[in-house]
Design a protein around this motif. Sequence first.
Motif, PDB file in Angstrom:
ATOM      1  N   ASP A  22       1.118  -0.934   0.008  1.00  0.00           N
ATOM      2  CA  ASP A  22       0.065  -0.134   0.192  1.00  0.00           C
ATOM      3  C   ASP A  22       0.944   1.315  -0.048  1.00  0.00           C
ATOM      4  OD1 ASP A  22       0.957   0.494   2.555  1.00  0.00           O
ATOM      5  OD2 ASP A  22      -0.806  -0.241   3.562  1.00  0.00           O
ATOM      6  N   SER A  24       1.733   3.775   2.604  1.00  0.00           N
ATOM      7  CA  SER A  24       2.805   4.118   3.075  1.00  0.00           C
ATOM      8  C   SER A  24       3.611   2.917   3.965  1.00  0.00           C
ATOM      9  CB  SER A  24       1.696   3.450   4.812  1.00  0.00           C
ATOM     10  OG  SER A  24       0.974   2.443   5.008  1.00  0.00           O
ATOM     11  N   GLN A  25       3.430   1.513   2.815  1.00  0.00           N
ATOM     12  CA  GLN A  25       4.269   0.820   3.135  1.00  0.00           C
ATOM     13  C   GLN A  25       5.005   1.657   1.643  1.00  0.00           C
ATOM     14  OE1 GLN A  25       2.337  -2.659   2.120  1.00  0.00           O
ATOM     15  NE2 GLN A  25       2.923  -4.219   3.748  1.00  0.00           N
ATOM     16  N   GLU A  27       5.697   4.521   0.259  1.00  0.00           N
ATOM     17  CA  GLU A  27       6.737   6.015   1.667  1.00  0.00           C
ATOM     18  C   GLU A  27       7.533   5.067   2.230  1.00  0.00           C
ATOM     19  OE1 GLU A  27       2.740   7.415   3.257  1.00  0.00           O
ATOM     20  OE2 GLU A  27       2.853   9.143   0.925  1.00  0.00           O
ATOM     21  N   ALA A  28       7.848   4.153   3.295  1.00  0.00           N
ATOM     22  CA  ALA A  28       8.318   3.722   4.076  1.00  0.00           C
ATOM     23  C   ALA A  28      10.001   3.704   3.810  1.00  0.00           C
ATOM     24  CB  ALA A  28       7.872   2.744   5.024  1.00  0.00           C
ATOM     25  N   ASP A  31      11.716   6.041   2.186  1.00  0.00           N
ATOM     26  CA  ASP A  31      12.354   6.626   3.644  1.00  0.00           C
ATOM     27  C   ASP A  31      13.556   5.886   3.662  1.00  0.00           C
ATOM     28  OD1 ASP A  31      10.553   8.482   4.076  1.00  0.00           O
ATOM     29  OD2 ASP A  31       9.250   7.488   5.837  1.00  0.00           O
ATOM     30  N   SER A  44      13.503   3.518  10.022  1.00  0.00           N
ATOM     31  CA  SER A  44      12.612   3.513   8.661  1.00  0.00           C
ATOM     32  C   SER A  44      12.359   2.339   8.641  1.00  0.00           C
ATOM     33  CB  SER A  44      13.517   3.861   8.132  1.00  0.00           C
ATOM     34  OG  SER A  44      13.602   5.449   7.831  1.00  0.00           O
ATOM     35  N   GLN A  47       9.781   1.356  11.142  1.00  0.00           N
ATOM     36  CA  GLN A  47       8.830   1.488  10.764  1.00  0.00           C
ATOM     37  C   GLN A  47       7.449   0.945   9.685  1.00  0.00           C
ATOM     38  OE1 GLN A  47       8.887   5.527   9.002  1.00  0.00           O
ATOM     39  NE2 GLN A  47       6.423   5.822   9.693  1.00  0.00           N
ATOM     40  N   ARG A  51       3.930  -1.493   9.557  1.00  0.00           N
ATOM     41  CA  ARG A  51       3.579  -1.309   8.260  1.00  0.00           C
ATOM     42  C   ARG A  51       2.932  -2.793   7.908  1.00  0.00           C
ATOM     43  NH1 ARG A  51       5.053   4.901   5.715  1.00  0.00           N
ATOM     44  NH2 ARG A  51       4.494   5.343   7.774  1.00  0.00           N
TER      45      ARG A  51
END
Length: 54
Positions: A22, A24-25, A27-28, A31, A44, A47, A51
């Motif tokens: 997804d 958020s994954q 984006e991680a 990071d 990161s 995080q 997720r």
Amino acid sequence: MGQFLLNLGEFTKRAFLNGRIDLSQAEAIIDVINAKTEKEAKASIKQLSRRTIR
């Protein structure tokens, strides 16, 4: 024979577009790639692992 170069982030983009990860994954992952220090990278990764566990 079917070989081509991929752009940076291409695997992440394809995984996102195919519903394997997804936003958020994705984006991680960015990071982690952009982390300037080991401490940032570890944060990161932590995080990201939070997720992915559902």
